[in-house]
Design a protein around this motif. Structure first.
Motif, PDB file in Angstrom:
ATOM      1  N   SER A 124     -15.739 -12.795 -35.165  1.00  0.00           N
ATOM      2  CA  SER A 124     -16.192 -12.841 -33.769  1.00  0.00           C
ATOM      3  C   SER A 124     -16.758 -14.199 -33.415  1.00  0.00           C
ATOM      4  N   GLY A 125     -17.456 -14.836 -34.370  1.00  0.00           N
ATOM      5  CA  GLY A 125     -18.087 -16.123 -34.098  1.00  0.00           C
ATOM      6  C   GLY A 125     -17.126 -17.289 -34.106  1.00  0.00           C
ATOM      7  N   VAL A 126     -16.162 -17.291 -35.032  1.00  0.00           N
ATOM      8  CA  VAL A 126     -15.275 -18.452 -35.150  1.00  0.00           C
ATOM      9  C   VAL A 126     -14.270 -18.519 -34.011  1.00  0.00           C
ATOM     10  N   HIS A 127     -14.144 -17.453 -33.224  1.00  0.00           N
ATOM     11  CA  HIS A 127     -13.247 -17.484 -32.073  1.00  0.00           C
ATOM     12  C   HIS A 127     -13.824 -18.312 -30.922  1.00  0.00           C
ATOM     13  N   THR A 128     -15.095 -18.705 -31.046  1.00  0.00           N
ATOM     14  CA  THR A 128     -15.760 -19.384 -29.927  1.00  0.00           C
ATOM     15  C   THR A 128     -15.574 -20.901 -29.944  1.00  0.00           C
ATOM     16  N   GLY A 129     -14.927 -21.439 -30.967  1.00  0.00           N
ATOM     17  CA  GLY A 129     -14.751 -22.880 -31.024  1.00  0.00           C
ATOM     18  C   GLY A 129     -13.988 -23.302 -32.255  1.00  0.00           C
ATOM     19  N   PRO A 130     -13.864 -24.618 -32.517  1.00  0.00           N
ATOM     20  CA  PRO A 130     -13.175 -25.118 -33.705  1.00  0.00           C
ATOM     21  C   PRO A 130     -13.803 -24.547 -34.975  1.00  0.00           C
ATOM     22  N   TYR A 131     -12.954 -24.106 -35.903  1.00  0.00           N
ATOM     23  CA  TYR A 131     -13.396 -23.363 -37.096  1.00  0.00           C
ATOM     24  C   TYR A 131     -14.495 -24.090 -37.852  1.00  0.00           C
ATOM     25  N   ARG A 132     -14.272 -25.346 -38.213  1.00  0.00           N
ATOM     26  CA  ARG A 132     -15.238 -26.063 -39.049  1.00  0.00           C
ATOM     27  C   ARG A 132     -16.553 -26.310 -38.325  1.00  0.00           C
ATOM     28  N   GLU A 133     -16.469 -26.513 -37.042  1.00  0.00           N
ATOM     29  CA  GLU A 133     -17.676 -26.850 -36.286  1.00  0.00           C
ATOM     30  C   GLU A 133     -18.572 -25.642 -36.038  1.00  0.00           C
ATOM     31  N   VAL A 134     -17.985 -24.468 -35.906  1.00  0.00           N
ATOM     32  CA  VAL A 134     -18.786 -23.288 -35.548  1.00  0.00           C
ATOM     33  C   VAL A 134     -19.057 -22.383 -36.738  1.00  0.00           C
ATOM     34  N   PHE A 135     -18.508 -22.704 -37.920  1.00  0.00           N
ATOM     35  CA  PHE A 135     -18.604 -21.775 -39.049  1.00  0.00           C
ATOM     36  C   PHE A 135     -20.052 -21.459 -39.413  1.00  0.00           C
ATOM     37  N   VAL A 136     -20.899 -22.467 -39.542  1.00  0.00           N
ATOM     38  CA  VAL A 136     -22.276 -22.231 -39.987  1.00  0.00           C
ATOM     39  C   VAL A 136     -23.017 -21.321 -39.009  1.00  0.00           C
ATOM     40  N   SER A 137     -22.897 -21.584 -37.714  1.00  0.00           N
ATOM     41  CA  SER A 137     -23.575 -20.731 -36.733  1.00  0.00           C
ATOM     42  C   SER A 137     -22.935 -19.345 -36.672  1.00  0.00           C
ATOM     43  N   ALA A 138     -21.600 -19.263 -36.847  1.00  0.00           N
ATOM     44  CA  ALA A 138     -20.927 -17.963 -36.832  1.00  0.00           C
ATOM     45  C   ALA A 138     -21.308 -17.114 -38.038  1.00  0.00           C
ATOM     46  N   ALA A 139     -21.600 -17.784 -39.160  1.00  0.00           N
ATOM     47  CA  ALA A 139     -21.945 -17.052 -40.386  1.00  0.00           C
ATOM     48  C   ALA A 139     -23.398 -16.615 -40.428  1.00  0.00           C
ATOM     49  N   ARG A 140     -24.254 -17.203 -39.568  1.00  0.00           N
ATOM     50  CA  ARG A 140     -25.693 -16.925 -39.666  1.00  0.00           C
ATOM     51  C   ARG A 140     -26.038 -15.438 -39.517  1.00  0.00           C
ATOM     52  N   PRO A 141     -25.465 -14.689 -38.550  1.00  0.00           N
ATOM     53  CA  PRO A 141     -25.766 -13.243 -38.503  1.00  0.00           C
ATOM     54  C   PRO A 141     -25.395 -12.522 -39.793  1.00  0.00           C
ATOM     55  N   GLY A 142     -24.312 -12.979 -40.433  1.00  0.00           N
ATOM     56  CA  GLY A 142     -23.929 -12.388 -41.713  1.00  0.00           C
ATOM     57  C   GLY A 142     -24.974 -12.615 -42.783  1.00  0.00           C
ATOM     58  N   TRP A 143     -25.542 -13.831 -42.818  1.00  0.00           N
ATOM     59  CA  TRP A 143     -26.593 -14.103 -43.796  1.00  0.00           C
ATOM     60  C   TRP A 143     -27.830 -13.255 -43.532  1.00  0.00           C
TER      61      TRP A 143
END
Length: 481
Positions: free
Chosen positions: A416-435
């Motif tokens: 859901s998070g990585v669909h919001t922008g370029p994969y490498r740039e948004v990965f850390v913020s997209a993964a934060r809810p998972g952490w």
């Protein structure tokens, strides 16, 4: 089962650990190979989730059936069948022409895998009858997970980089064949004195529950709300039907009386939480190291080595501590370490710094190393030996359910998070809810480890065991319920 010499018992333990090694190594190596699979098979994040969850889902659905079947027709016989099917499934996976075929062949693997770990644990429980000796044997069993975690990333990385991802499944072939031969030669047959009847309705309800729930979670980011709700409703109906139907059977697939024991119930939820954290942790770490940092499979494996080494060191230590001091210390230590690791990533973005990344891996490896032995020991201790297969299967099922949900939930959050922008740039913020979800799993281990290992909890375990023993006596006399 006849009384075996000390040397023969150790040999049986080694053979059982071989089955755990190929199953655990397969999962660890697969995580390292995910980015390579993604590129060659053109898989989406949900496709990668299904590569893992198709296996754990089938495994979780069939473990209890395999455990009760082994108690009924013979543990060695079912164990041998599992080795054959798992080895054939591994060969098929290495030949898969596309993603759909790979997922199907992973399910074949899982059918064999369902006959291995719970049955092997039942064999160990009936081989090592002394509680202290059994706790140490379970500690060795847990150390094998550490070995697979230590060897998997490096061996998998070497194979993926030099030969290709298909070669990771070749590892299972020689070990599976060797374990099969040794089982025929050295493992004695054993079974429960009273055969348990099959429970096809309960089995179908378990499959409907786990399958529909997993599908709803994985497909949520890309499916319509109506479709997700429909599968969620199926899961809820299957759960309610299972809770209504199983207590009305004389010999249910899931004996809900086990859950009257607070330590057993606590160990079940701890297993779900811990293995959800493990599967989610490996899923996020592998994708970050290879797809964001740009590392190859071998160097990604080397980065995860501190976690694996800590797991390898702490697992046998935990087994000894459980045997001498009980499960509380190990569970509390595991909960604190896993929570601290999750917080490092969730609140401080530990993956963006080399130092904090290593510290996070060390803490998680320490926590997971301590958690396995008390789960297994609590699940089988205090239960009648004739129910060892079913009790061990419930514990193993809890692990697989945790692994399935961890990949499903964490993967869907990430997708859901990585669909919001370029994969490498948004990965850390997209993964934060998972952490943050993984942090909550660590807290669950800590709280339940504290609450379900006290004197009152042990009292519930003794009463549950007494009821089960009394029920067996009534059944043997022909007047059981």
């Amino acid at each position: 089962m006849p009384e075996l010499s000390h040397r023969r018992r150790l040999l049986v333990l080694a053979i059982c650990c071989m089955s755990l090694l190929i199953v655990s190594l397969d999962n660890t190596v697969l995580n390292v190979a995910l980015p390579s699979m993604q590129k060659e098979l053109h898989a989406s994040v949900s496709g990668l989730q299904w590569t893992i969850d198709a296996y754990t889902l089938v495994l979780a659905s069939l473990l209890m059936l395999s455990g009760s079947t082994a108690d009924r027709i013979g543990r060695r016989r079912v164990f041998q069948a599992g080795l054959v099917i798992f080895t054939i499934g591994s060969l098929l996976c290495s030949l898969a022409p596309n993603l759909d075929s790979l997922i199907v062949f992973r399910m074949v693997q899982a059918v064999g895998g369902s006959m291995l770990n719970p049955v092997a644990m039942s064999i160990i429980t009936n081989t090592f009858t002394d509680p202290r000796e059994r706790a140490r044997a379970i500690g060795v069993w847990g150390a094998v997970v550490g070995i697979s975690m230590a060897a998997g990333p490096i061996v998998g990385g070497l194979l993926v980089d030099s030969v290709g991802w298909r070669s990771i499944f070749w590892l299972n072939l020689p070990v599976g064949l060797a374990a099969l031969l040794l089982t025929v030669l050295f493992v004695p047959e054993s079974r429960a004195p009273k055969a348990r009847r099959p429970d096809p309705v309960g089995q179908l309800l378990v499959i409907a529950l786990l399958g529909s729930l997993t599908y709803a979670i994985i497909e949520a980011p890309s499916s319509s709300a109506a479709g997700v709700l429909a599968f969620g409703a199926v899961a809820l109906i299957a759960l309610l039907a299972l809770l209504w139907y199983e207590p009305r059977r004389d010999e249910p697939l899931i004996d809900l009386r086990f859950f009257r024991s607070a330590p057993f119930s606590g160990a079940t939820v701890v297993a779900v939480s811990a293995f959800a954290a493990l599967s989610g942790f490996l899923f996020l770490s592998t994708l970050y190291l290879q797809n964001v940092r740009g590392l190859d499979a071998l160097h990604a494996g080397l980065w995860m080595l501190p976690m694996a080494v800590m797991c390898f060191v702490c697992a046998p230590l935990s087994g000894r501590l459980v045997g001498s001091r009980g499960p509380r210390f190990s569970l509390v230590t595991a909960g604190i370490a896993m929570t601290a690791s999750g917080l490092l990533f969730a609140a401080f973005e530990a993956e963006t710094s080399d130092v904090t990344l290593v510290i996070g891996y060390v803490l998680f490896g320490l926590g997971f190393g301590f958690v396995n032995a008390p789960i297994t020991n609590t699940a089988v201790s205090g239960m009648p030996r004739t129910q060892a297969g079913v009790a061990a299967a419930v514990a193993s099922t809890s692990r697989q359910i945790g692994g399935t949900l961890g990949v499903a939930v964490i993967g869907s959050v990430l997708a859901s998070g990585v669909h919001t922008g370029p994969y490498r740039e948004v990965f850390v913020s997209a993964a934060r809810p998972g952490w943050w979800i993984l942090t909550a799993c660590g807290l669950a281990v800590l709280l339940l480890g504290t609450l379900t290992t006290g004197r009152w909890a042990r009292g519930t375990a003794e009463r549950a065991a007494d009821r089960l023993h009394a029920s067996e006596i009534r059944d043997a006399a022909g007047v059981g319920a």
